[in-house]
Write a protein that holds these residues in place. Structure first.
Motif: not given
Length: 312
Positions: A76-81, A85-93, A164-166
Motif C-alpha cells: 500500500s502507499e500513502t502520500s505525504v504533502s 512536514v518540516s525538514g524535507f519536501g514530502g514524499g510517498t511511503i 507518520s500514519s504508518v
C-alpha cells in the motif's frame, strides 16, 4: 515403511504369520515415536532460529525472488504533502499492507540534482514488497546539495518513525538510507551524521567530499562504468576506498550503464540493494548467499569488491 510382501507358505492363523501381525504394533509405535521426535526437533530448531533473529521477514530467498519485479508482500502507499512536514519536501511511503509479521525495517530514498521523487519511485514498491517500509522523498528544492540532502533523509526517517500514519509499522531501530546522484552523496552524509543507521546505499553518488573514514554504517556503493556526470574514478571508487577497511562495505560497478541507470527499473540494482538491506537492516543472513562469495563480472556487473564474510 511397510512389511515385506513376501510371506511363508504357512496357512492363515499359523505361527509365523501370526507373529508378524503381532510385531507390527510395536514397530509402528516405534516409528511414530521417531517421527514425533523428529517433528519436535524440527519445531524446536525453527523456534530457535526465530528466536535468534526475530527480524526475518518473508520466505527464504532464491535467485528468482530477489530478481523478481515484486516480492511476496502486497504493498500500500500513502502520500505525504510537503506542507505537512518540516525538514524535507514530502514524499510517498510504500509499506507492506499486512501487519501479520509485525514491524518492518525502513529506508528513506532521495533523488538527484534537479530531480523529483518520481525519478526513484520504482524502488518504493519493489523494496516494500520484499518486507520494508520505504519513503521516497522530495527535497526542499531540486538544487539542494548533498549535505542538505543528507539532513533531509534523516528528517524523513524521523517523521516516518515518530509522526507518520504508518509509524506503528516501523521498527525505529532498523533504518537505512539510499539516494541517487546528489541524493547518493546525501546518503553518505546521512550515514556519517547518524552512525546508528543499519545500511546505506549511494547510487551513482555525487559529492565533492571524497573521503568517508567516519562512516560506521554498512555501505554498498553503486557506480556505473559509463557515468560521465559522477565518474567512478572520481566518485564511487574513492567513496568506497575511503570507507574503513573494518567496515562491512561493497562496491558494485554496473556494466554498460550511465549516471541515470538508477532512475529506471534495474534488476541488478534491485537484487543487490534488497540483499544488502535484508542482510544489514534485518540481520537476515539468508541473503548472504547473494553477497558472498563476491559476485563475478558479468553482462551487468563490471566489477564487484567487498569484504567477505560480513562481520555485522
Amino acid at each position: 515403511m511397510q512389511a515385506s510382501p513376501h510371506t511363508s507358505a504357512s496357512t492363515p492363523g499359523s505361527g509365523p504369520a501370526r507373529h508378524r501381525r503381532r510385531s507390527r504394533g510395536p514397530l509402528l509405535g516405534v516409528l511414530a515415536s521417531a517421527a514425533a521426535l523428529a517433528g519436535l526437533a524440527t519445531t524446536l530448531a525453527g523456534g530457535a532460529n526465530a528466536a535468534e533473529n526475530p527480524y526475518e521477514r518473508g520466505p527464504a530467498p532464491t535467485e528468482s525472488s530477489v530478481t523478481a519485479p515484486r516480492g511476496t508482500y502486497a504493498v500500500s502507499e500513502t502520500s505525504v504533502s510537503r506542507y505537512s512536514v518540516s525538514g524535507f519536501g514530502g514524499g510517498t511511503i510504500y509499506y507492506p499492507t499486512s501487519t501479520a509479521d509485525g514491524a518492518f525495517g525502513a529506508v528513506a530514498i532521495a533523488p538527484g540534482y534537479t530531480a523529483l521523487q518520481s525519478s526513484i519511485a520504482w524502488l518504493g514498491p519493489r523494496l516494500a514488497s520484499q518486507g520494508f517500509v520505504v519513503f521516497t522523498i522530495d527535497t526542499r528544492t531540486t538544487s539542494d546539495q548533498p549535505a542538505s540532502r543528507g539532513d533531509q533523509l534523516l528528517a524523513a526517517l524521523d517523521y516516518l518513525t515518530k509522526s507518520s500514519s504508518v509509524r506503528g509499522r516501523v521498527d525505529g531501530t532498523r533504518l537505512g538510507v539510499m539516494g541517487h546522484s546528489m541524493g547518493g552523496g546525501g546518503t553518505l552524509e546521512a550515514a556519517k551524521d547518524r552512525p546508528s543507521l543499519k545500511a546505506a546505499i549511494p547510487l551513482t553518488g555525487w559529492n565533492l567530499d571524497k573521503s568517508w573514514p567516519e562512516i560506521k554504517t554498512p555501505t554498498l556503493v553503486v557506480g556505473a562504468d559509463s557515468d560521465t556526470i559522477a565518474p567512478v574514478r572520481s566518485h564511487s571508487e574513492p567513496f568506497y576506498e575511503s570507507l574503513p577497511s573494518s567496515l562491512d562495505r561493497a562496491y558494485l560497478e554496473l556494466n554498460n550503464a550511465g549516471h541515470f541507470a538508477p532512475n529506471t527499473s534495474n534488476t541488478t540494482i534491485a537484487k543487490y540493494s534488497i540483499s544488502w538491506l535484508k542482510r544489514f537492516i534485518d540481520d537476515d543472513t539468508r541473503y548472504e548467499q547473494f553477497l558472498c562469495p563476491l559476485p563475478k563480472p558479468s553482462l551487468t556487473i563490471a566489477e564487484y569488491r567487498g569484504n567477505c564474510p560480513h562481520t555485522s
